[in-house]
Enzyme design. Structure first.
Site, PDB file in Angstrom:
ATOM      1  N   ASN A  96       6.639   3.931  15.116  1.00 49.52           N
ATOM      2  CA  ASN A  96       7.884   3.819  14.345  1.00 49.52           C
ATOM      3  C   ASN A  96       7.991   4.976  13.341  1.00 49.52           C
ATOM      4  O   ASN A  96       7.018   5.286  12.649  1.00 49.52           O
ATOM      5  CB  ASN A  96       7.836   2.486  13.581  1.00 49.52           C
ATOM      6  CG  ASN A  96       9.139   2.083  12.931  1.00 49.52           C
ATOM      7  OD1 ASN A  96      10.182   2.052  13.590  1.00 49.52           O
ATOM      8  ND2 ASN A  96       9.095   1.767  11.645  1.00 49.52           N
ATOM      9  N   HIS A 125      17.521   5.333   9.266  1.00 50.38           N
ATOM     10  CA  HIS A 125      18.098   5.308   7.913  1.00 50.38           C
ATOM     11  C   HIS A 125      19.039   6.505   7.826  1.00 50.38           C
ATOM     12  O   HIS A 125      18.586   7.655   7.799  1.00 50.38           O
ATOM     13  CB  HIS A 125      17.000   5.435   6.854  1.00 50.38           C
ATOM     14  CG  HIS A 125      16.041   4.287   6.851  1.00 50.38           C
ATOM     15  ND1 HIS A 125      16.419   3.015   6.492  1.00 50.38           N
ATOM     16  CD2 HIS A 125      14.732   4.209   7.155  1.00 50.38           C
ATOM     17  CE1 HIS A 125      15.369   2.208   6.575  1.00 50.38           C
ATOM     18  NE2 HIS A 125      14.330   2.914   6.984  1.00 50.38           N
ATOM     19  N   GLU A 142       5.323   6.219  10.571  1.00 47.65           N
ATOM     20  CA  GLU A 142       5.568   7.462   9.816  1.00 47.65           C
ATOM     21  C   GLU A 142       4.380   8.430   9.781  1.00 47.65           C
ATOM     22  O   GLU A 142       4.028   8.964   8.732  1.00 47.65           O
ATOM     23  CB  GLU A 142       5.992   7.126   8.381  1.00 47.65           C
ATOM     24  CG  GLU A 142       7.246   6.289   8.323  1.00 47.65           C
ATOM     25  CD  GLU A 142       7.736   6.004   6.896  1.00 47.65           C
ATOM     26  OE1 GLU A 142       7.005   6.304   5.944  1.00 47.65           O
ATOM     27  OE2 GLU A 142       8.843   5.482   6.762  1.00 47.65           O
ATOM     28  N   ASP A 166      20.220   1.345   8.472  1.00 45.21           N
ATOM     29  CA  ASP A 166      21.155   1.246   7.343  1.00 45.21           C
ATOM     30  C   ASP A 166      21.894   2.577   7.257  1.00 45.21           C
ATOM     31  O   ASP A 166      21.344   3.621   7.614  1.00 45.21           O
ATOM     32  CB  ASP A 166      20.490   0.840   6.010  1.00 45.21           C
ATOM     33  CG  ASP A 166      19.243   1.634   5.637  1.00 45.21           C
ATOM     34  OD1 ASP A 166      19.071   2.777   6.107  1.00 45.21           O
ATOM     35  OD2 ASP A 166      18.446   1.111   4.833  1.00 45.21           O
ATOM     36  N   GLU A 197      15.190  -0.100  11.601  1.00 44.15           N
ATOM     37  CA  GLU A 197      15.428  -0.230  10.148  1.00 44.15           C
ATOM     38  C   GLU A 197      16.812   0.300   9.787  1.00 44.15           C
ATOM     39  O   GLU A 197      17.000   0.967   8.761  1.00 44.15           O
ATOM     40  CB  GLU A 197      14.349   0.533   9.352  1.00 44.15           C
ATOM     41  CG  GLU A 197      12.940   0.100   9.685  1.00 44.15           C
ATOM     42  CD  GLU A 197      11.873   0.768   8.821  1.00 44.15           C
ATOM     43  OE1 GLU A 197      12.201   1.395   7.791  1.00 44.15           O
ATOM     44  OE2 GLU A 197      10.680   0.654   9.196  1.00 44.15           O
TER      45      GLU A 197
HETATM   46  C1  XIL Z   1      10.639  -0.309   2.055  1.00 44.76           C
HETATM   47  C2  XIL Z   1      11.067  -1.666   1.525  1.00 44.76           C
HETATM   48  O1  XIL Z   1      12.392  -1.914   1.933  1.00 44.76           O
HETATM   49  C3  XIL Z   1      10.972  -1.673   0.004  1.00 44.76           C
HETATM   50  O2  XIL Z   1      11.182  -3.006  -0.493  1.00 44.76           O
HETATM   51  C4  XIL Z   1       9.596  -1.184  -0.446  1.00 44.76           C
HETATM   52  O3  XIL Z   1       9.591  -1.064  -1.861  1.00 44.76           O
HETATM   53  C5  XIL Z   1       9.254   0.158   0.164  1.00 44.76           C
HETATM   54  O4  XIL Z   1       9.360   0.050   1.581  1.00 44.76           O
HETATM   55  N1  XIL Z   1      10.367   2.901   5.996  1.00 44.76           N
HETATM   56  C6  XIL Z   1       9.662   1.771   6.332  1.00 44.76           C
HETATM   57  C7  XIL Z   1       9.825   0.529   5.525  1.00 44.76           C
HETATM   58  O5  XIL Z   1       8.988   1.754   7.357  1.00 44.76           O
HETATM   59  O6  XIL Z   1       8.638  -0.216   5.439  1.00 44.76           O
HETATM   60  C8  XIL Z   1      10.309   0.847   4.130  1.00 44.76           C
HETATM   61  O7  XIL Z   1      10.582  -0.383   3.477  1.00 44.76           O
HETATM   62  C9  XIL Z   1      11.533   1.730   4.181  1.00 44.76           C
HETATM   63  C10 XIL Z   1      11.229   3.053   4.834  1.00 44.76           C
END
Ligand code: XIL
Length: 301
Positions: free
Chosen positions: A169, A206, A127, A235, A233
């Protein structure tokens, strides 16, 4: 295949889940993990605050719980993440300049060395680009140490673990037309042209209730730079057939590109999701039952 992992493996890919060490005592959760997935990502346990809570003191206990669970069952491990502006330990949040740069290099080196041979892919940097129309870097303490901090992190990770695939990422780089996607694309292009070691782009993916219409283009364009793409990641908000259809589209987009090597969903049951209860964005409901989205993914694999 009859499971996500086995079906993905038939296509030469993996299907993973983000795992929380604190849930490994939950038998419903563990049964789903063991049955369906052949890759894991530590949801929080390998982040900077977890692995170096005090400067120079490294803790791998919870990361090791996840690695041991996975490797004992033949699952791969994605490492997440060596460098990020968020979830830094307090001591690092308070650092800047050359001291922070040294601490970053030491952190990347120590963590990647510790997991050498156990992690097949690292999210080296997470990020680092800004949202919005500029396409540039996000401001952070790491960015303020100099624009070369990302390449320094990648070179350090390569030296520490020459066998791991090294990924950049990010989120909101799923749509090809987004300025942020273009900024990341130009960085990867630049790294490849100058021999900075990068092997992969991770699309966090996401999603709300729709998938960008140019998602496949994004995967194809990154792959054409000579890097793998991993969906890291995943969802997706919504429910029922709309959610299922969106999961099917993501799965099909990955399978359509040879260099899209695997998909990770960010949790197992809806109730395990970082987005719950606002969204129920995963493949299993809170009781561990398969959702329509699960069947859509399995059928697309
Ligand atoms: C999130 C986790 O799922 C949570 O449990 C934590 O509180 C915060 O981080 N991008 C990412 C992940 O790269 O590491 C994040 O994970 C979600 C967004």
């Amino acid at each position: 295949g009859t499971t996500l992992g086995a079906s993905a493996a038939e296509k030469g890919r993996y299907f993973g889940a983000a795992v929380a060490a604190g849930r490994l005592g939950d038998s419903t959760y563990v049964n789903l993990l063991n049955r369906e997935f052949n890759s894991v990502t530590a949801e929080n346990e390998m982040k900077m605050d977890a692995t170096e809570p005090n400067q120079g003191q490294f803790t791998f206990t919870n990361g090791d719980r996840i690695v041991n669970h996975a490797t004992a069952r033949g699952m791969k491990v994605r490492g997440h993440t060596l460098a990020w502006h968020a979830q830094q330990p307090g001591w690092m949040q308070r650092m800047e300049g050359s001291a922070l740069r040294s601490a970053l290099v030491n952190h990347v080196s120590r963590v990647a060395s510790y997991y050498r041979g156990k992690v097949f892919t690292w999210d080296v940097v997470n990020e680092a680009f800004a949202d919005g129309s500029g396409g540039g870097r996000r401001d952070s303490n790491l960015q303020r140490t100099g624009n070369d901090w990302i390449e320094v992190a990648f070179r350090t990770a390569r030296t520490a673990d020459p066998g791991a695939k090294l990924c950049y990422n990010d989120y909101n780089i799923d749509s090809w037309s987004a300025a942020k996607t273009q900024g990341v694309y130009r960085m990867v292009q630049d790294f490849k042209s100058r021999g900075v070691p990068i092997d992969c782009v991770g699309l966090q993916s996401h999603f709300g209730t729709s998938i960008p219409g140019d998602y496949l283009t994004t995967i194809q364009r990154f792959a054409a730079l000579g890097v793998d793409v991993q969906i890291t990641e995943l969802d997706i908000a919504g429910s029922g057939s709309q959610q299922a259809d969106n999961y099917r589209r993501v799965t099909q987009a990955c399978l359509a590109v040879a260099r899209c090597t695997g998909i990770t969903v960010w949790g197992i049951r809806d109730t395990d999701s970082w987005r719950y209860p606002n969204d129920s964005p995963l493949l299993f409901d809170g009781s561990g039952n398969k959702k329509a989205a699960y069947t859509a993914v399995l059928n697309a694999l």
